[in-house]
Design a protein around this motif. Structure first.
Motif, PDB file in Angstrom:
ATOM      1  N   ILE A   1      53.825  58.679  24.858  1.00 18.66           N
ATOM      2  CA  ILE A   1      54.549  59.944  24.706  1.00 18.66           C
ATOM      3  C   ILE A   1      56.032  59.709  24.966  1.00 18.66           C
ATOM      4  CG2 ILE A   1      54.872  62.282  25.626  1.00 18.66           C
ATOM      5  CD1 ILE A   1      51.832  62.305  26.203  1.00 18.66           C
ATOM      6  N   LYS A   2      56.835  60.053  23.965  1.00 22.66           N
ATOM      7  CA  LYS A   2      58.271  59.781  24.024  1.00 22.66           C
ATOM      8  C   LYS A   2      59.127  61.042  24.131  1.00 22.66           C
ATOM      9  CE  LYS A   2      58.680  55.229  23.572  1.00 22.66           C
ATOM     10  NZ  LYS A   2      59.510  54.381  24.450  1.00 22.66           N
ATOM     11  N   GLY A   3      58.535  62.207  23.940  1.00 22.59           N
ATOM     12  CA  GLY A   3      59.334  63.423  24.007  1.00 22.59           C
ATOM     13  C   GLY A   3      58.502  64.665  23.778  1.00 22.59           C
ATOM     14  N   ILE A   4      59.140  65.803  24.045  1.00 21.97           N
ATOM     15  CA  ILE A   4      58.498  67.114  23.877  1.00 21.97           C
ATOM     16  C   ILE A   4      59.427  68.008  23.068  1.00 21.97           C
ATOM     17  CG2 ILE A   4      57.617  69.156  25.065  1.00 21.97           C
ATOM     18  CD1 ILE A   4      56.957  67.367  27.454  1.00 21.97           C
ATOM     19  N   LEU A   5      58.868  68.672  22.067  1.00 19.75           N
ATOM     20  CA  LEU A   5      59.625  69.599  21.241  1.00 19.75           C
ATOM     21  C   LEU A   5      59.142  71.019  21.515  1.00 19.75           C
ATOM     22  CD1 LEU A   5      60.006  66.838  19.779  1.00 19.75           C
ATOM     23  CD2 LEU A   5      59.981  68.109  17.617  1.00 19.75           C
TER      24      LEU A   5
ATOM     25  N   ASP B   1      50.504  66.491  34.868  1.00 23.33           N
ATOM     26  CA  ASP B   1      49.144  66.350  34.339  1.00 23.33           C
ATOM     27  C   ASP B   1      48.996  65.143  33.422  1.00 23.33           C
ATOM     28  OD1 ASP B   1      48.336  68.563  35.754  1.00 23.33           O
ATOM     29  OD2 ASP B   1      48.598  69.964  34.084  1.00 23.33           O
ATOM     30  N   LEU B   2      50.105  64.709  32.817  1.00 23.24           N
ATOM     31  CA  LEU B   2      50.051  63.560  31.909  1.00 23.24           C
ATOM     32  C   LEU B   2      50.634  62.298  32.542  1.00 23.24           C
ATOM     33  CD1 LEU B   2      51.130  65.422  28.646  1.00 23.24           C
ATOM     34  CD2 LEU B   2      48.821  64.705  29.301  1.00 23.24           C
ATOM     35  N   LYS B   3      50.980  62.413  33.831  1.00 15.16           N
ATOM     36  CA  LYS B   3      51.531  61.270  34.583  1.00 15.16           C
ATOM     37  C   LYS B   3      52.744  60.656  33.872  1.00 15.16           C
ATOM     38  CE  LYS B   3      47.186  60.050  36.909  1.00 15.16           C
ATOM     39  NZ  LYS B   3      46.492  61.303  36.554  1.00 15.16           N
ATOM     40  N   LEU B   4      53.666  61.541  33.502  1.00 18.07           N
ATOM     41  CA  LEU B   4      54.880  61.131  32.816  1.00 18.07           C
ATOM     42  C   LEU B   4      56.082  61.232  33.745  1.00 18.07           C
ATOM     43  CD1 LEU B   4      54.300  63.083  29.476  1.00 18.07           C
ATOM     44  CD2 LEU B   4      53.968  60.631  29.839  1.00 18.07           C
ATOM     45  N   LYS B   5      57.111  60.471  33.439  1.00  9.61           N
ATOM     46  CA  LYS B   5      58.346  60.492  34.222  1.00  9.61           C
ATOM     47  C   LYS B   5      59.398  61.306  33.474  1.00  9.61           C
ATOM     48  CE  LYS B   5      57.461  56.012  36.384  1.00  9.61           C
ATOM     49  NZ  LYS B   5      57.957  54.619  36.602  1.00  9.61           N
ATOM     50  N   PRO B   6      59.894  62.386  34.085  1.00  9.13           N
ATOM     51  CA  PRO B   6      60.861  63.253  33.409  1.00  9.13           C
ATOM     52  C   PRO B   6      62.069  62.515  32.834  1.00  9.13           C
ATOM     53  CG  PRO B   6      60.099  64.287  35.419  1.00  9.13           C
ATOM     54  CD  PRO B   6      59.540  62.895  35.428  1.00  9.13           C
ATOM     55  N   LYS B   7      62.527  61.480  33.516  1.00 11.12           N
ATOM     56  CA  LYS B   7      63.699  60.757  33.032  1.00 11.12           C
ATOM     57  C   LYS B   7      63.420  60.016  31.730  1.00 11.12           C
ATOM     58  CE  LYS B   7      66.030  60.114  37.475  1.00 11.12           C
ATOM     59  NZ  LYS B   7      66.572  59.117  38.441  1.00 11.12           N
ATOM     60  N   LYS B   8      62.141  59.797  31.429  1.00 17.00           N
ATOM     61  CA  LYS B   8      61.782  59.055  30.220  1.00 17.00           C
ATOM     62  C   LYS B   8      61.245  59.949  29.100  1.00 17.00           C
ATOM     63  CE  LYS B   8      60.773  54.606  32.420  1.00 17.00           C
ATOM     64  NZ  LYS B   8      59.776  53.506  32.558  1.00 17.00           N
ATOM     65  N   VAL B   9      61.073  61.242  29.399  1.00 14.76           N
ATOM     66  CA  VAL B   9      60.487  62.150  28.400  1.00 14.76           C
ATOM     67  C   VAL B   9      61.380  63.378  28.228  1.00 14.76           C
ATOM     68  CG1 VAL B   9      58.430  63.453  27.716  1.00 14.76           C
ATOM     69  CG2 VAL B   9      58.180  61.362  29.068  1.00 14.76           C
ATOM     70  N   PRO B  10      62.315  63.322  27.286  1.00 10.33           N
ATOM     71  CA  PRO B  10      63.222  64.449  27.079  1.00 10.33           C
ATOM     72  C   PRO B  10      62.529  65.661  26.470  1.00 10.33           C
ATOM     73  CG  PRO B  10      63.553  62.801  25.388  1.00 10.33           C
ATOM     74  CD  PRO B  10      62.608  62.196  26.392  1.00 10.33           C
ATOM     75  N   LEU B  11      63.084  66.812  26.755  1.00 11.81           N
ATOM     76  CA  LEU B  11      62.616  68.076  26.189  1.00 11.81           C
ATOM     77  C   LEU B  11      63.670  68.561  25.197  1.00 11.81           C
ATOM     78  CD1 LEU B  11      60.777  70.614  26.105  1.00 11.81           C
ATOM     79  CD2 LEU B  11      62.077  71.485  28.062  1.00 11.81           C
ATOM     80  N   LEU B  12      63.275  68.719  23.930  1.00 13.55           N
ATOM     81  CA  LEU B  12      64.182  69.217  22.900  1.00 13.55           C
ATOM     82  C   LEU B  12      63.796  70.647  22.566  1.00 13.55           C
ATOM     83  CD1 LEU B  12      64.520  66.121  22.760  1.00 13.55           C
ATOM     84  CD2 LEU B  12      64.714  66.340  20.269  1.00 13.55           C
ATOM     85  N   ALA B  13      64.724  71.584  22.780  1.00 15.63           N
ATOM     86  CA  ALA B  13      64.445  72.999  22.553  1.00 15.63           C
ATOM     87  C   ALA B  13      65.357  73.534  21.458  1.00 15.63           C
ATOM     88  CB  ALA B  13      64.655  73.795  23.845  1.00 15.63           C
ATOM     89  N   GLY B  14      64.771  74.129  20.447  1.00 17.03           N
ATOM     90  CA  GLY B  14      65.551  74.655  19.334  1.00 17.03           C
ATOM     91  C   GLY B  14      65.964  76.098  19.549  1.00 17.03           C
ATOM     92  N   GLU B  15      67.148  76.423  19.054  1.00  9.82           N
ATOM     93  CA  GLU B  15      67.600  77.812  19.084  1.00  9.82           C
ATOM     94  C   GLU B  15      66.766  78.650  18.118  1.00  9.82           C
ATOM     95  OE1 GLU B  15      72.367  77.354  20.065  1.00  9.82           O
ATOM     96  OE2 GLU B  15      71.718  77.568  17.980  1.00  9.82           O
TER      97      GLU B  15
END
Length: 282
Positions: A165-169, A196-210
């Motif tokens: 997992i590389k990111g969240i949209l 819950d997914l044992k991910l590190k926030p610094k490695k998994v960016p969140l991209l949020a669209g307007e």
């Protein structure tokens, strides 16, 4: 006896290797409401020329299309459920595969609920929101087993067996327009996903669209002032501009063209975060 032990050990290693992650298979979690679900009508150009390196993990069964839930297939739209439309995730994925090395594959997970507030994804309190939801929304949620957040996590855990997992949209906010607590609520969902997914926030960016922009007379455009503040609450988050993204006559949903442009912007932002540039003369 030693030879048998060695042979057994080799078989175990081979088995483990068969189930190991492919670090070149980049997984992206997508969630939100109607625009992420896919409201725009799918046009002929949207279903052709899709690189098989771009995959979607099917969230629900679509027997008429031969797509079974919990299985990967080439990301031919719709990417959410059987009768949904075009989503920014479509051209996000297309942009990535067009600009990343051929050895890298892209996988999408999409669990979205039209018309829903961000509360539908709150792990411990979604039931209270769902209890007062209209019947049509409950029907959508039922397709996800009654719990969109749990379905999102289950798919993500399944995807983690295949890739990384590389990111969240995220594309959500219309139903929370002018909700000043929205950024904190989004952070709550994001934090739960990390845990819950044992991910590190610094490695998994969140991209949020307007949401649909004021330049398109978007009826929820005031929400963009809140969305743009998300990085103040979620440090590794990035806001994707919707300026110039054409909308439908309801001034709430993007057209197919608007989805293509917005999705491309999601993709270009992610490329930059991954350390790549958009190729010239595409």
């Amino acid at each position: 006896m030693k030879l048998k032990i060695i042979a057994a050990a080799c078989l175990i290693l081979l088995a483990l290797r068969g189930f190991s992650q492919d670090k070149k298979f980049y997984i992206f979690i997508c969630f939100g409401q109607s625009n992420m679900e896919g409201n725009a009508r799918i046009q002929a150009q949207d279903s052709i020329g899709i690189d098989s390196r771009f995959q979607v993990l099917q969230a629900v069964d679509c027997g008429d299309k031969g797509w079974l839930k919990d299985n990967w297939h080439t990301a031919i739209p719709p990417l959410a459920r059987c009768t949904t439309g075009l989503t920014p995730a479509d051209y996000f994925g297309r942009t990535l595969v067009a600009n990343l090395p051929e050895k890298i594959r892209i996988g999408i997970i999409n669990v979205s609920v039209a018309g829903a507030k961000i509360e539908i994804f709150e792990k411990d309190s979604y039931q209270s929101y769902l209890a007062t939801a209209p019947g049509w929304m409950k029907n959508i949620v039922a397709e996800y087993g009654g719990n969109p957040y749990d379905r999102l996590v289950a798919l993500a855990k399944l995807a983690q067996k295949s890739g990384v997992i590389k990111g969240i949209l995220l594309h959500q906010g219309e139903s929370n327009t002018n909700d000043t607590l929205w950024t904190k609520k989004v952070k709550g969902v994001y934090d739960n996903l990390m845990k819950d997914l044992k991910l590190k926030p610094k490695k998994v960016p969140l991209l949020a669209g307007e949401v649909v922009n004021a330049d398109q007379n978007g009826i929820c455009a005031s929400m963009n002032k809140i969305i743009t503040t998300l990085p103040q609450t979620v440090p590794n988050s990035y806001v994707i501009s919707s300026a110039g993204c054409v909308c439908s006559p309801d001034h709430l949903h993007f057209t197919a063209g608007g989805c293509r442009l917005l999705g491309t912007r999601y993709g270009e932002t992610m490329l930059s975060l991954l350390g790549y540039k958009v190729k010239e003369n595409q």
